[in-house]
Design an enzyme around this catalytic site. Structure first.
Site, PDB file in Angstrom:
ATOM      1  N   GLU A  63       0.860  -1.187   0.000  1.00  0.00           N
ATOM      2  CA  GLU A  63       0.000   0.000   0.000  1.00  0.00           C
ATOM      3  C   GLU A  63       0.891   1.231   0.000  1.00  0.00           C
ATOM      4  O   GLU A  63       1.607   1.490   0.976  1.00  0.00           O
ATOM      5  CB  GLU A  63      -0.926   0.040   1.219  1.00  0.00           C
ATOM      6  CG  GLU A  63      -1.844   1.264   1.180  1.00  0.00           C
ATOM      7  CD  GLU A  63      -2.736   1.422   2.400  1.00  0.00           C
ATOM      8  OE1 GLU A  63      -3.874   1.887   2.233  1.00  0.00           O
ATOM      9  OE2 GLU A  63      -2.288   1.095   3.511  1.00  0.00           O
ATOM     10  N   ARG A 104       1.106   4.869   0.540  1.00  0.00           N
ATOM     11  CA  ARG A 104       0.365   5.956   1.171  1.00  0.00           C
ATOM     12  C   ARG A 104       0.860   7.284   0.605  1.00  0.00           C
ATOM     13  O   ARG A 104       1.810   7.874   1.115  1.00  0.00           O
ATOM     14  CB  ARG A 104       0.523   5.868   2.689  1.00  0.00           C
ATOM     15  CG  ARG A 104      -0.358   4.806   3.351  1.00  0.00           C
ATOM     16  CD  ARG A 104      -1.811   5.251   3.400  1.00  0.00           C
ATOM     17  NE  ARG A 104      -1.916   6.505   4.144  1.00  0.00           N
ATOM     18  CZ  ARG A 104      -2.043   6.579   5.483  1.00  0.00           C
ATOM     19  NH1 ARG A 104      -2.116   5.476   6.206  1.00  0.00           N
ATOM     20  NH2 ARG A 104      -2.125   7.744   6.087  1.00  0.00           N
ATOM     21  N   GLU A 124      -9.630  11.098   8.132  1.00  0.00           N
ATOM     22  CA  GLU A 124      -9.665   9.656   8.356  1.00  0.00           C
ATOM     23  C   GLU A 124      -8.293   9.117   8.747  1.00  0.00           C
ATOM     24  O   GLU A 124      -7.987   7.939   8.544  1.00  0.00           O
ATOM     25  CB  GLU A 124     -10.207   8.944   7.114  1.00  0.00           C
ATOM     26  CG  GLU A 124     -11.651   9.327   6.823  1.00  0.00           C
ATOM     27  CD  GLU A 124     -12.464   8.215   6.190  1.00  0.00           C
ATOM     28  OE1 GLU A 124     -12.017   7.060   6.186  1.00  0.00           O
ATOM     29  OE2 GLU A 124     -13.572   8.511   5.717  1.00  0.00           O
ATOM     30  N   HIS A 134     -12.734   4.940   7.960  1.00  0.00           N
ATOM     31  CA  HIS A 134     -11.903   4.765   9.160  1.00  0.00           C
ATOM     32  C   HIS A 134     -12.442   5.627  10.286  1.00  0.00           C
ATOM     33  O   HIS A 134     -12.686   6.819  10.098  1.00  0.00           O
ATOM     34  CB  HIS A 134     -10.449   5.160   8.868  1.00  0.00           C
ATOM     35  CG  HIS A 134      -9.827   4.361   7.770  1.00  0.00           C
ATOM     36  ND1 HIS A 134     -10.167   4.542   6.451  1.00  0.00           N
ATOM     37  CD2 HIS A 134      -8.915   3.367   7.814  1.00  0.00           C
ATOM     38  CE1 HIS A 134      -9.473   3.687   5.712  1.00  0.00           C
ATOM     39  NE2 HIS A 134      -8.716   2.962   6.514  1.00  0.00           N
ATOM     40  N   LYS A 171     -13.917  -1.865   2.925  1.00  0.00           N
ATOM     41  CA  LYS A 171     -12.964  -1.851   4.042  1.00  0.00           C
ATOM     42  C   LYS A 171     -13.441  -0.929   5.156  1.00  0.00           C
ATOM     43  O   LYS A 171     -13.850   0.206   4.913  1.00  0.00           O
ATOM     44  CB  LYS A 171     -11.586  -1.382   3.558  1.00  0.00           C
ATOM     45  CG  LYS A 171     -10.543  -1.284   4.665  1.00  0.00           C
ATOM     46  CD  LYS A 171      -9.280  -0.591   4.171  1.00  0.00           C
ATOM     47  CE  LYS A 171      -8.306  -0.367   5.325  1.00  0.00           C
ATOM     48  NZ  LYS A 171      -7.219   0.574   4.964  1.00  0.00           N
ATOM     49  N   ARG A 189      -6.510  -8.582  13.508  1.00  0.00           N
ATOM     50  CA  ARG A 189      -5.570  -8.682  12.394  1.00  0.00           C
ATOM     51  C   ARG A 189      -5.107 -10.128  12.184  1.00  0.00           C
ATOM     52  O   ARG A 189      -4.555 -10.453  11.131  1.00  0.00           O
ATOM     53  CB  ARG A 189      -4.376  -7.761  12.636  1.00  0.00           C
ATOM     54  CG  ARG A 189      -4.761  -6.286  12.745  1.00  0.00           C
ATOM     55  CD  ARG A 189      -3.545  -5.401  12.965  1.00  0.00           C
ATOM     56  NE  ARG A 189      -3.899  -4.010  13.180  1.00  0.00           N
ATOM     57  CZ  ARG A 189      -4.099  -3.117  12.211  1.00  0.00           C
ATOM     58  NH1 ARG A 189      -3.980  -3.479  10.950  1.00  0.00           N
ATOM     59  NH2 ARG A 189      -4.414  -1.865  12.490  1.00  0.00           N
ATOM     60  N   SER A 215       1.626   2.329   9.296  1.00  0.00           N
ATOM     61  CA  SER A 215       0.763   3.411   8.822  1.00  0.00           C
ATOM     62  C   SER A 215      -0.500   3.543   9.663  1.00  0.00           C
ATOM     63  O   SER A 215      -1.304   4.441   9.426  1.00  0.00           O
ATOM     64  CB  SER A 215       0.371   3.183   7.355  1.00  0.00           C
ATOM     65  OG  SER A 215      -0.327   1.969   7.204  1.00  0.00           O
TER      66      SER A 215
END
Length: 252
Positions: free
Chosen positions: A47, A49, A87, A144, A171, A213, A232
């Site tokens: 990912e 960012r 977020e 988020h 998500k 997780r 992150s």
């Protein structure tokens, strides 16, 4: 039965939960340097960012950096994310600026998946989803909550809304204040897995939520975010630890 979503050489929603790690470099040199240990660790997804990247609002520099990163990653799937300040991200942008950035990412032709935050202008969200699909880019739609954990029904409602808006994967990340909050997130994940036609990614953040997780295969989250280097989000576990833990929890 939820479809598996093809992401380069992997499938989200099929088999073990896949593992993603973030790159949060502020310069192209930092970004490319981060790929060396990542390539050695071989996650399923990186990912990027881009809200950490200091030249993110320069379209040509963003495209150039993305293309260099894509080349450096080889066959590892790339998810590109601009996380807005509201977020948990690094930079505050207007809706217009946010969607322009998303368009720049798509035009750059370097990403396999694009994170699209659900709670922006609804028409603009639908338009960027359509544009991503025109570019054959997977949409991971997200929300988020860094303050609390909404009720089960609310989490499921938000995930359902993402699917209704065209998300390939929905998500949701929440912050627990108690063990009950972690159970709330896991319960909502299980319901979403059973009722939604697309795969979901969920997590309860921080130390309290670390169990979420690990337990994606049991409860229905198809991707877990780990670390190789910088994290992150709070509660991310080192990839070298998370991978064998997921294997220990696999369902036969």
């Amino acid at each position: 039965m939820q479809p598996a979503i093809k992401l380069r050489n992997i499938e989200l929603g099929s088999g073990r939960p896949k593992l993603a790690v973030p790159i949060t470099g502020t310069t192209i040199n930092d970004i490319l340097a981060a790929t060396t240990p990542i390539l050695a660790a071989q996650p399923d997804v990186v990912e990027w960012r881009i809200d950490f990247f200091k030249d993110v609002i320069n379209p040509e520099k963003l495209k150039s950096a993305g293309q260099q990163l894509r080349q450096a990653l080889g066959d590892i799937a790339l998810l590109t994310t601009f996380r807005t300040k509201g977020e948990g991200g690094e930079l505050a942008l207007s809706d217009t600026e946010y969607f322009k950035l998303c368009e720049t990412v798509l035009d750059g032709g370097f990403t396999d998946a694009l994170d699209v935050e659900r709670y922006h202008d609804e028409q603009a969200v639908k338009q960027i989803v359509a544009a991503a699909h025109e570019h054959q880019v997977v949409v991971i739609m997200s929300n988020h909550d860094f303050d609390k954990t909404p009720a089960v029904a609310e989490i499921v409602k938000r995930l359902t809304s993402m699917v209704d808006y065209g998300a390939d994967v929905a998500k949701m990340a929440v912050m627990p204040q108690s063990v009950v909050d972690v159970l709330t997130l896991l319960t909502a994940t299980n319901i979403a897995r059973q009722t939604l036609p697309q795969p979901v990614i969920t997590m309860s953040m921080g130390d309290l939520g670390k169990v979420s997780r690990l337990a994606g295969e049991v409860f229905g989250s198809c991707l877990s975010f780990a670390t190789v280097g910088a994290a992150s989000a709070p509660g991310q576990i080192a990839l070298e630890n998370l991978r064998p833990e997921l294997e220990d929890l696999k369902l036969n």
